[in-house]
Scaffold this motif. Structure first.
Motif, PDB file in Angstrom:
ATOM      1  N   HIS A   5       0.721  -1.054  -0.241  1.00 41.66           N
ATOM      2  CA  HIS A   5       0.012   0.103  -0.079  1.00 41.66           C
ATOM      3  C   HIS A   5       0.980   0.896  -0.138  1.00 41.66           C
ATOM      4  O   HIS A   5       1.708   1.379   0.796  1.00 41.66           O
ATOM      5  CB  HIS A   5      -0.738   0.195   1.066  1.00 41.66           C
ATOM      6  CG  HIS A   5      -2.071   0.868   1.268  1.00 41.66           C
ATOM      7  ND1 HIS A   5      -2.091   2.386   1.476  1.00 41.66           N
ATOM      8  CD2 HIS A   5      -3.285   1.366   0.823  1.00 41.66           C
ATOM      9  CE1 HIS A   5      -2.922   2.894   1.630  1.00 41.66           C
ATOM     10  NE2 HIS A   5      -3.759   2.049   0.687  1.00 41.66           N
ATOM     11  N   ASN A   7       0.513   4.174   1.187  1.00 38.42           N
ATOM     12  CA  ASN A   7       0.226   5.070   2.465  1.00 38.42           C
ATOM     13  C   ASN A   7       1.112   4.041   4.033  1.00 38.42           C
ATOM     14  O   ASN A   7       1.190   5.092   4.611  1.00 38.42           O
ATOM     15  CB  ASN A   7      -0.766   5.160   2.822  1.00 38.42           C
ATOM     16  CG  ASN A   7      -1.955   6.643   1.899  1.00 38.42           C
ATOM     17  OD1 ASN A   7      -0.445   6.868   1.283  1.00 38.42           O
ATOM     18  ND2 ASN A   7      -2.881   6.540   1.587  1.00 38.42           N
ATOM     19  N   LYS A   9       4.082   4.013   5.924  1.00 43.02           N
ATOM     20  CA  LYS A   9       5.649   4.594   6.043  1.00 43.02           C
ATOM     21  C   LYS A   9       6.453   3.839   5.910  1.00 43.02           C
ATOM     22  O   LYS A   9       7.473   4.682   5.325  1.00 43.02           O
ATOM     23  CB  LYS A   9       5.146   5.619   7.150  1.00 43.02           C
ATOM     24  CG  LYS A   9       4.016   6.581   7.514  1.00 43.02           C
ATOM     25  CD  LYS A   9       4.220   7.320   9.175  1.00 43.02           C
ATOM     26  CE  LYS A   9       2.391   8.330   9.287  1.00 43.02           C
ATOM     27  NZ  LYS A   9       3.106   8.809  10.641  1.00 43.02           N
ATOM     28  N   TYR A  20       8.201   5.479   2.802  1.00 43.02           N
ATOM     29  CA  TYR A  20       7.637   6.150   1.566  1.00 43.02           C
ATOM     30  C   TYR A  20       7.231   7.331   2.147  1.00 43.02           C
ATOM     31  O   TYR A  20       7.284   7.722   3.080  1.00 43.02           O
ATOM     32  CB  TYR A  20       6.145   5.304   0.888  1.00 43.02           C
ATOM     33  CG  TYR A  20       5.966   3.797   0.262  1.00 43.02           C
ATOM     34  CD1 TYR A  20       7.261   3.810  -0.387  1.00 43.02           C
ATOM     35  CD2 TYR A  20       5.472   3.076   0.804  1.00 43.02           C
ATOM     36  CE1 TYR A  20       7.431   2.255  -1.188  1.00 43.02           C
ATOM     37  CE2 TYR A  20       5.480   2.142  -0.513  1.00 43.02           C
ATOM     38  CZ  TYR A  20       6.681   1.872  -1.340  1.00 43.02           C
ATOM     39  OH  TYR A  20       6.421   0.577  -2.078  1.00 43.02           O
ATOM     40  N   LYS A  22       5.362  10.096   0.130  1.00 42.55           N
ATOM     41  CA  LYS A  22       3.487  10.796   0.570  1.00 42.55           C
ATOM     42  C   LYS A  22       2.778  10.423   2.141  1.00 42.55           C
ATOM     43  O   LYS A  22       2.673  11.440   2.520  1.00 42.55           O
ATOM     44  CB  LYS A  22       3.052   9.914  -0.631  1.00 42.55           C
ATOM     45  CG  LYS A  22       1.541  10.779  -0.545  1.00 42.55           C
ATOM     46  CD  LYS A  22       0.898   9.770  -1.737  1.00 42.55           C
ATOM     47  CE  LYS A  22      -0.469  11.047  -1.960  1.00 42.55           C
ATOM     48  NZ  LYS A  22      -0.835  10.157  -3.394  1.00 42.55           N
ATOM     49  N   PRO A  23       3.682   9.589   2.824  1.00 44.22           N
ATOM     50  CA  PRO A  23       2.448   9.644   4.328  1.00 44.22           C
ATOM     51  C   PRO A  23       4.234  10.399   5.403  1.00 44.22           C
ATOM     52  O   PRO A  23       3.035  10.547   6.279  1.00 44.22           O
ATOM     53  CB  PRO A  23       2.413   8.210   4.427  1.00 44.22           C
ATOM     54  CG  PRO A  23       3.307   7.776   3.501  1.00 44.22           C
ATOM     55  CD  PRO A  23       3.822   8.325   2.158  1.00 44.22           C
ATOM     56  N   GLU A  26       4.256  16.224   5.191  1.00 41.38           N
ATOM     57  CA  GLU A  26       2.716  16.720   5.862  1.00 41.38           C
ATOM     58  C   GLU A  26       3.629  18.240   5.259  1.00 41.38           C
ATOM     59  O   GLU A  26       2.211  19.033   5.191  1.00 41.38           O
ATOM     60  CB  GLU A  26       2.200  16.664   7.177  1.00 41.38           C
ATOM     61  CG  GLU A  26       2.507  15.371   7.456  1.00 41.38           C
ATOM     62  CD  GLU A  26       1.810  15.324   8.772  1.00 41.38           C
ATOM     63  OE1 GLU A  26       1.620  16.346   9.505  1.00 41.38           O
ATOM     64  OE2 GLU A  26       1.397  14.937   9.489  1.00 41.38           O
ATOM     65  N   ASP A  34       2.518   8.525  -5.269  1.00 42.72           N
ATOM     66  CA  ASP A  34       3.192   7.065  -4.665  1.00 42.72           C
ATOM     67  C   ASP A  34       4.552   6.771  -4.581  1.00 42.72           C
ATOM     68  O   ASP A  34       4.771   6.709  -5.706  1.00 42.72           O
ATOM     69  CB  ASP A  34       1.730   6.366  -5.204  1.00 42.72           C
ATOM     70  CG  ASP A  34       0.902   7.520  -4.955  1.00 42.72           C
ATOM     71  OD1 ASP A  34       0.574   7.323  -4.380  1.00 42.72           O
ATOM     72  OD2 ASP A  34      -0.453   6.669  -5.466  1.00 42.72           O
ATOM     73  N   LYS A  67       5.893   9.482  -8.672  1.00 36.53           N
ATOM     74  CA  LYS A  67       5.546   8.707  -8.268  1.00 36.53           C
ATOM     75  C   LYS A  67       6.865   6.918  -8.845  1.00 36.53           C
ATOM     76  O   LYS A  67       8.054   8.009 -10.081  1.00 36.53           O
ATOM     77  CB  LYS A  67       4.267   7.872  -8.679  1.00 36.53           C
ATOM     78  CG  LYS A  67       2.910   8.961  -8.912  1.00 36.53           C
ATOM     79  CD  LYS A  67       2.301   8.127  -9.384  1.00 36.53           C
ATOM     80  CE  LYS A  67       0.835   8.949  -9.463  1.00 36.53           C
ATOM     81  NZ  LYS A  67       0.134   8.178 -10.423  1.00 36.53           N
TER      82      LYS A  67
END
Length: 212
Positions: A5, A7, A9, A20, A22-23, A26, A34, A67
């Protein structure tokens, strides 16, 4: 099978140095696609703080990373906040220290040094300790060699190295590069990517075209 997935971390069990982004990131002025990851023995959680330097929201520039990018330990993205006005005799930023030194400062002399967003395409590999300067665009599929200093735009599927970084070679011929950019496999649904991994990592353009 559908892959991890995007998202998660820390997507590799018992290997917390890889994350990853993206998650994890912030910041409002950083956009990350992604499956793009950062690898650092101290962990990827402080990527924005450690690797994205002189990035101030009031300036308005963005760091945009696509990505499936792989970013190695120590990579640095220098943003426009690092720039100094260069039109006068001195580049010293007197105005930021105040106490009267801000009086008479012409903001436009600094604004003309702002070079816009820094944009990293998809499936880009940024090597260890590479430095990306403000306003640079790096095309999809490119490779940035370790300790390179990238001061100019990098074409898609080029390998660059050195200080200042120069194109060492293209990874594929121009027709193949054009077709890969048209196919843009990184925008496929993850299930479709999973089904076609052999073509993607095996450089089978005919199979990739058939799956399009």
């Amino acid at each position: 099978m559908h892959g991890p997935h995007p998202n998660i971390k820390h997507p590799i069990p018992m290997h917390s140095r890889v994350g990853y982004l993206k998650p994890l990131v912030e910041a409002e002025n950083i956009e990350i696609g992604d499956f793009t990851y950062y690898d650092d023995p101290d962990g990827p959680d402080r990527f924005a703080e450690k690797c994205v330097l002189h990035h101030y929201p009031f300036i308005g520039d963005k760091l945009i990373i696509g990505k499936f990018c792989a970013i190695a330990e120590g990579a640095r993205f220098i943003m426009n906040g690092a720039n100094h006005a260069m039109s006068g005799f001195s580049t010293y930023p007197f105005n930021i220290f105040g106490h009267g030194w801000e009086e008479g400062f012409d903001v436009s002399t600094w604004e003309q040094e702002v070079r816009g967003d820094t944009v990293i395409g998809n499936d880009v590999w940024v090597g260890m300790d590479a430095v990306i300067m403000p306003g640079v665009s790096i095309g999809s599929g490119a490779i940035v060699g370790a300790k390179s200093v990238v001061t100019h735009d990098v074409p898609a599927y080029a390998i660059v190295a050195g200080n200042a970084a120069k194109v060492v070679k293209k990874r594929f011929d121009e027709r193949t590069i054009r077709r890969l950019l048209e196919i843009a496999w990184w925008d496929w649904p993850v299930e479709k990517i999973t089904r076609n991994l052999n073509a993607i990592r095996g450089a089978d353009l005919k199979m990739l075209e058939a799956a399009q």
